[in-house]
Design an enzyme around this catalytic site. Structure first.
Site, PDB file in Angstrom:
ATOM      1  N   THR A 193      -1.232   8.830   4.901  1.00 14.70           N
ATOM      2  CA  THR A 193       0.179   8.911   5.258  1.00 14.70           C
ATOM      3  C   THR A 193       0.636  10.359   5.314  1.00 14.70           C
ATOM      4  OG1 THR A 193       2.425   8.246   4.638  1.00 14.70           O
ATOM      5  CG2 THR A 193       0.887   8.619   2.842  1.00 14.70           C
ATOM      6  N   ARG A 194       1.617  10.619   6.185  1.00 15.03           N
ATOM      7  CA  ARG A 194       2.275  11.922   6.228  1.00 15.03           C
ATOM      8  C   ARG A 194       3.779  11.735   6.089  1.00 15.03           C
ATOM      9  NH1 ARG A 194       2.906  10.971  11.997  1.00 15.03           N
ATOM     10  NH2 ARG A 194       4.733  12.254  12.434  1.00 15.03           N
ATOM     11  N   HIS A 198       7.903   3.797   1.901  1.00 14.27           N
ATOM     12  CA  HIS A 198       9.021   2.861   1.802  1.00 14.27           C
ATOM     13  C   HIS A 198       8.461   1.470   1.499  1.00 14.27           C
ATOM     14  CE1 HIS A 198      11.568   6.077   3.157  1.00 14.27           C
ATOM     15  NE2 HIS A 198      10.891   6.204   4.290  1.00 14.27           N
ATOM     16  N   HIS A 201       5.578   0.135   3.609  1.00 20.15           N
ATOM     17  CA  HIS A 201       4.270   0.727   3.300  1.00 20.15           C
ATOM     18  C   HIS A 201       3.681   0.073   2.047  1.00 20.15           C
ATOM     19  CE1 HIS A 201       6.457   4.133   5.388  1.00 20.15           C
ATOM     20  NE2 HIS A 201       5.425   3.942   6.164  1.00 20.15           N
ATOM     21  N   ARG A 287      -0.584   0.952  13.187  1.00 24.61           N
ATOM     22  CA  ARG A 287      -0.099   1.014  14.566  1.00 24.61           C
ATOM     23  C   ARG A 287       0.142   2.478  14.951  1.00 24.61           C
ATOM     24  NH1 ARG A 287       4.944   0.966  16.974  1.00 24.61           N
ATOM     25  NH2 ARG A 287       5.183  -0.320  18.843  1.00 24.61           N
ATOM     26  N   HIS A 289      -1.794   5.088  14.992  1.00 25.31           N
ATOM     27  CA  HIS A 289      -2.289   5.949  13.922  1.00 25.31           C
ATOM     28  C   HIS A 289      -2.360   7.401  14.405  1.00 25.31           C
ATOM     29  CE1 HIS A 289      -4.705   6.600  10.205  1.00 25.31           C
ATOM     30  NE2 HIS A 289      -5.143   7.633  10.914  1.00 25.31           N
TER      31      HIS A 289
END
Length: 567
Positions: A193-194, A198, A201, A287, A289
């Site tokens: 992740t960047r 939330h 996730h 989705r 990515h």
């Protein structure tokens, strides 16, 4: 022992050898690494980029660009190159050792230069990223930031880069493998992740761990991401705030100092290889990515599931299994998150996009608990206060004599009159006198002058002030670079003072245009040097037959409409 838990090769020498090499390296020609190169070198040295033994030579580079493979056939989708200036490259001989230093001059490694070549950057952009569109951050970097010449050769690691932040959260591949051995984790699913985490996730990662019957590694990128992303300090505080929502016995978090390229499908395969090196057995590919968003035509650079399709093709070679996940949405009827394509018709679906989240933060609006955790929202509000409390930059551009400085002065006075934030004027003539007195008017020097203005404006913006810039700034790529510098900290408002060249000549009190037409002033914008008209400035001002006060008021109205000043 399982392959994912055994140690992998690193490029570091022993402590005693490193001390000896530090002394010897004082005599070597040095290259000061860029931030991206520091990230790349760290993962080369600690085994994160295994099987690479250094920066790619030309044969490996050509093979990676064309076929996603090193010249020996090993899968590797992303060119890892040491880009340098032509002047530096021409000072070297093949076979020569050079010292690689961080921006502070600390030596990190040495490299034997085995290859030196000038790449076809158009070809690299098209084949690696599938586009040569400057709206793609990696393509923009390739053409406007990266050096013109590539060097290749094996690297000998002396010491890892020093990180003063979150030191307890940073692990090398072998440190993570040792941790998994100690904990008895045989199956580990990594989540890349960047962005802040939330509730969607959280649900995605819970489902992934359950589907793979694996432990979970939250593995966020804290190197370079996409310009405009939330800074990693804020993001890590957000991750730490929600870690207690996960079972501690089956979840770990580690930070990855990776410089992302936002390369979509190829990047997904690259991320998989890196996570395999870190000891993971499964990897979540979501989705779009590592997609960079929209191209210049307003369309997505990559299809939503292109990355999953390419990853699936190379899954066995990568050495870990893909856990593919669709877009998660909140189903109000059942008060839970579900994959969007599994929700039946008639259900009430709620979703907040990244754009909508940024809008709510900037305007101080409510962010519902079904979307995010209160702790995360609190951290985001600390670093992203409402827009009317943030710093920002107003950047005027136009021909000499267009009225930029006059309007900028009027705007400055009006903003000071309103109060609330310090206001600084960075006028072209003022900057030339105080910051850039040694510079001439060549393209190189003009670019450097504008980059200096951008740097000062970004610092003013970062610290909550208002920067008003009024240079000619004739080149679009340089203006874009300044925009990226500023937008890391606040809003950038480009104002094109669209006065015609004929009107500028008519107003010319200094006689500069007359001298330029006579050839007595070289490289004069609009006469003997080009001006790139802004395509989509936030505001375009027509100044002919319009009073200065009215022009400045138009800017104020624009700032008000953007939420940057109170109504």
């Amino acid at each position: 022992m399982q392959n994912n838990l055994t140690p992998i090769p690193e490029l570091y020498v022993s402590y005693d050898s490193a001390q000896k090499m530090k002394l010897e390296a004082a005599e070597l020609t040095s290259w000061d690494l860029t931030p991206r190169q520091v990230c790349d070198l760290e993962l080369l040295m600690n085994g994160g980029f295994n099987p690479l033994k250094g920066f790619l030579g030309q044969a490996d580079y050509d093979s990676v660009v064309a076929h996603m493979r090193l010249s020996d056939g090993a899968l590797w989708p992303m060119p890892i190159t040491l880009d340098v200036s032509e002047a530096f490259a021409s000072s070297l001989e093949l076979g020569q050792d050079i010292a690689l230093r961080d921006p502070e001059g600390v030596i990190l490694a040495t490299m034997t230069v085995t290859d030196r070549w000038t790449p076809d950057k158009d070809r690299e952009a098209e084949q690696v990223f599938g586009t040569n569109d400057m709206a793609h951050p990696a393509v923009n970097y390739l053409h406007n930031t990266a050096g013109a010449v590539y060097l290749g050769g094996p690297v000998t690691g002396i010491q890892q880069p020093v990180h003063y932040d979150f030191r307890g959260r940073r692990d090398t591949p072998n440190e993570l493998r040792a941790y998994f051995r100690k904990m008895g984790w045989r199956r580990v699913v990594a989540f890349q992740t960047r962005n802040p985490l939330h509730r969607a996730h959280q649900e995605l990662t819970f489902r992934a761990a359950k589907e793979a019957q694996a432990n979970l590694l939250i593995h966020p990128v804290v190197g370079m991401t996409k310009p405009g992303d939330i800074d990693h300090f804020t993001r890590v505080r957000c991750y730490e705030a929600v870690l207690d929502q996960y079972p501690s016995s089956t979840t770990a978090m580690s930070l990855l100092n990776l410089a992302m390229r936002m390369g979509g499908p190829r990047e997904a395969v690259w991320h998989g290889l890196i996570r395999a090196n870190h000891g993971c057995t499964h990897f979540i590919v979501g989705r779009d990515h590592a997609g960079p968003g929209k191209n210049s035509a307003g369309e997505d650079f990559y299809g939503p599931y292109e990355a999953q399709d390419l990853f699936r093709k190379y899954e066995a070679e990568i050495g870990l299994e893909m856990v593919d996940f669709k877009h998660m949405v909140y189903v109000q009827d059942r008060a839970q998150y579900e994959p969007a394509d599994e929700v039946e018709d008639g259900c009430t679906v709620l979703n907040i996009s990244g754009t909508e989240l940024r809008r709510r933060l900037s305007e101080g609006l409510d962010i519902p608990e079904w979307f995010s955790f209160p702790q995360v929202v609190a951290e985001l509000r600390k670093s992203r206060p409402p827009r009317a409390q943030q710093g920002f930059t107003v950047f005027f551009t136009g021909f000499s004599g267009s009225g930029k400085s006059t309007i900028a002065n009027a705007l400055m006075v009006k903003l000071i009159e309103m109060g609330g934030r310090p206001v600084t004027l960075l006028d072209g003539d003022i900057v030339r006198k105080n910051l850039s007195s040694e510079l001439g008017f060549s393209k190189e020097h003009r670019d450097l002058n504008i980059r200096r203005i951008g740097y000062v404006a970004s610092e003013i913006t970062k610290n909550g002030g208002i920067a008003i810039c009024a240079p000619i700034a004739p080149y679009a790529t340089t203006r874009q670079a300044v925009r990226e510098d500023v937008e890391a900290f606040g809003a950038f408002v480009e104002v094109h003072v669209a006065t015609s060249i004929e009107e500028c000549e008519r107003r010319d009190r200094k006689g500069l245009y007359k001298l330029a037409r006579a050839g007595k002033i070289k490289e004069f914008t609009g006469i003997s040097d080009p001006y790139d008209v802004p395509n989509a400035p936030e505001l375009r001002l027509e100044t002919e037959s319009v009073e200065v006060d009215n022009c400045a008021h138009q800017v104020l109205l624009k700032l008000e409409s953007m939420g940057l000043i109170g109504a």
